[in-house]
Design a protein around this motif. Sequence first.
Motif, short mmCIF file in Angstrom:
data_model
loop_
_atom_site.label_atom_id
_atom_site.label_comp_id
_atom_site.label_asym_id
_atom_site.label_seq_id
_atom_site.Cartn_x
_atom_site.Cartn_y
_atom_site.Cartn_z
N ASP A 82 -19.78 0.72 -7.64
CA ASP A 82 -19.04 0.63 -6.27
C ASP A 82 -17.70 1.00 -5.26
N VAL A 83 -17.56 1.59 -4.96
CA VAL A 83 -16.62 2.43 -4.76
C VAL A 83 -14.58 1.75 -4.80
N ALA A 84 -15.11 0.73 -4.31
CA ALA A 84 -13.88 -0.34 -4.60
C ALA A 84 -13.82 -0.57 -5.76
N THR A 85 -12.49 -0.61 -5.95
CA THR A 85 -11.77 -1.94 -6.89
C THR A 85 -11.77 -2.93 -6.65
N PRO A 86 -12.22 -4.32 -7.72
CA PRO A 86 -12.11 -5.65 -8.27
C PRO A 86 -10.84 -5.84 -7.55
N SER A 87 -9.80 -5.91 -7.46
CA SER A 87 -8.65 -5.85 -6.62
C SER A 87 -8.59 -5.51 -5.04
N GLY A 88 -9.31 -4.27 -4.67
CA GLY A 88 -8.79 -3.69 -3.49
C GLY A 88 -8.21 -2.91 -3.43
N VAL A 89 -7.85 -2.66 -4.60
CA VAL A 89 -6.65 -0.76 -4.45
C VAL A 89 -7.82 0.01 -5.03
N PRO A 90 -6.79 1.44 -4.09
CA PRO A 90 -7.51 2.03 -3.93
C PRO A 90 -7.34 2.50 -6.16
N SER A 91 -8.49 2.92 -6.33
CA SER A 91 -8.57 3.67 -7.91
C SER A 91 -7.04 4.67 -8.10
N ARG A 92 -5.88 4.61 -9.41
CA ARG A 92 -5.54 5.06 -9.09
C ARG A 92 -5.62 6.64 -11.02
N VAL A 93 -7.30 6.31 -10.99
CA VAL A 93 -7.39 7.73 -11.77
C VAL A 93 -7.11 9.00 -10.84
N PRO A 94 -6.38 9.60 -11.89
CA PRO A 94 -6.17 10.96 -10.59
C PRO A 94 -8.05 11.65 -9.92
N GLY A 95 -7.87 12.62 -9.19
CA GLY A 95 -8.70 13.05 -8.70
C GLY A 95 -10.33 12.28 -7.91
N LEU A 96 -10.11 11.26 -8.14
CA LEU A 96 -11.67 10.37 -7.02
C LEU A 96 -10.30 10.30 -5.48
N THR A 97 -11.47 9.88 -4.97
CA THR A 97 -11.45 9.12 -3.40
C THR A 97 -12.98 8.12 -3.31
N ALA A 98 -12.53 7.79 -1.80
CA ALA A 98 -14.05 6.89 -1.74
C ALA A 98 -14.93 7.70 -1.06
N ALA A 99 -15.21 8.94 -1.69
CA ALA A 99 -16.10 9.69 -1.43
C ALA A 99 -16.46 9.83 -2.66
N SER A 100 -16.23 9.78 -4.12
CA SER A 100 -16.23 10.02 -5.13
C SER A 100 -17.68 9.36 -6.03
N SER A 101 -19.13 10.11 -6.72
CA SER A 101 -20.09 9.51 -6.63
C SER A 101 -19.79 9.08 -7.82
N ARG A 102 -20.91 8.77 -8.72
CA ARG A 102 -20.92 7.24 -9.83
C ARG A 102 -20.64 8.28 -10.59
N ASP A 103 -21.47 9.87 -10.77
CA ASP A 103 -20.87 10.51 -11.81
C ASP A 103 -19.43 11.18 -12.14
N ASP A 104 -19.00 11.52 -11.09
CA ASP A 104 -17.98 11.95 -10.46
C ASP A 104 -16.47 10.59 -10.59
N ARG A 105 -17.02 9.67 -10.91
CA ARG A 105 -16.18 8.58 -11.64
C ARG A 105 -15.81 8.60 -12.91
N TYR A 106 -17.41 9.10 -13.69
CA TYR A 106 -17.55 8.49 -14.66
C TYR A 106 -16.21 9.94 -15.82
N GLU A 107 -16.99 10.35 -15.03
CA GLU A 107 -15.79 12.06 -16.02
C GLU A 107 -14.91 12.08 -15.59
N HIS A 108 -13.68 11.64 -14.61
CA HIS A 108 -12.92 11.08 -14.35
C HIS A 108 -12.19 10.35 -14.99
N ALA A 109 -12.71 9.49 -15.37
CA ALA A 109 -12.20 8.20 -15.96
C ALA A 109 -12.14 8.26 -17.42
#
Length: 162
Positions: A82-109
């Motif tokens: 999911d794009v949203a975090t459980p709290s609804g606050v945007p992710s603080r992982v550097p380099g991620l945006t709402a448009a980031s794919s699942r694979d992008d989120r995995y690699e950045h995290a």
Amino acid sequence: MVGIPHPLLTPPSAFLAKSYDWLPAVLESYLLAVANTHQIPVLSSLKPYNLLRSFYDTNEEVPASGLIEIAAISNLRKWLNDVATPSGVPSRVPGLTAASSRDDRYEHAKLWLESIRGLAGVHFMEPEFLGAPGGGVFSKIQNRKLASATPLFRDIAPMSSS
């Protein structure tokens, strides 16, 4: 929204590492929450700490293990899908945006978590303890002067018993 104790036992003005001393300061301030459990509503001072723990483990009786999956796995899975975090606050992982794919989120995290592990392993852990490279200024505390100049983060990095 749940707030952390204020003031913290170690205030932000006393942080030696402004960007990463927050977690140890919040954990250290658990003592304030315990001391304030008598205040009305009773035990409400522990709510931020119960919530923080629930991100990792929601089992109330004993730590999750064996067939009981820790909450961190399902929380991470949900965040990856999911794009949203459980709290609804945007992710603080550097380099991620709402448009980031699942694979992008995995690699950045993964990179972000490795950077935290690298920070602890190089700067705050003794060489070769748990495979840490060590060698950082605070990886071996040799004297009281250096100990007094050590960021709080050193308190949550694993330490050898020697």
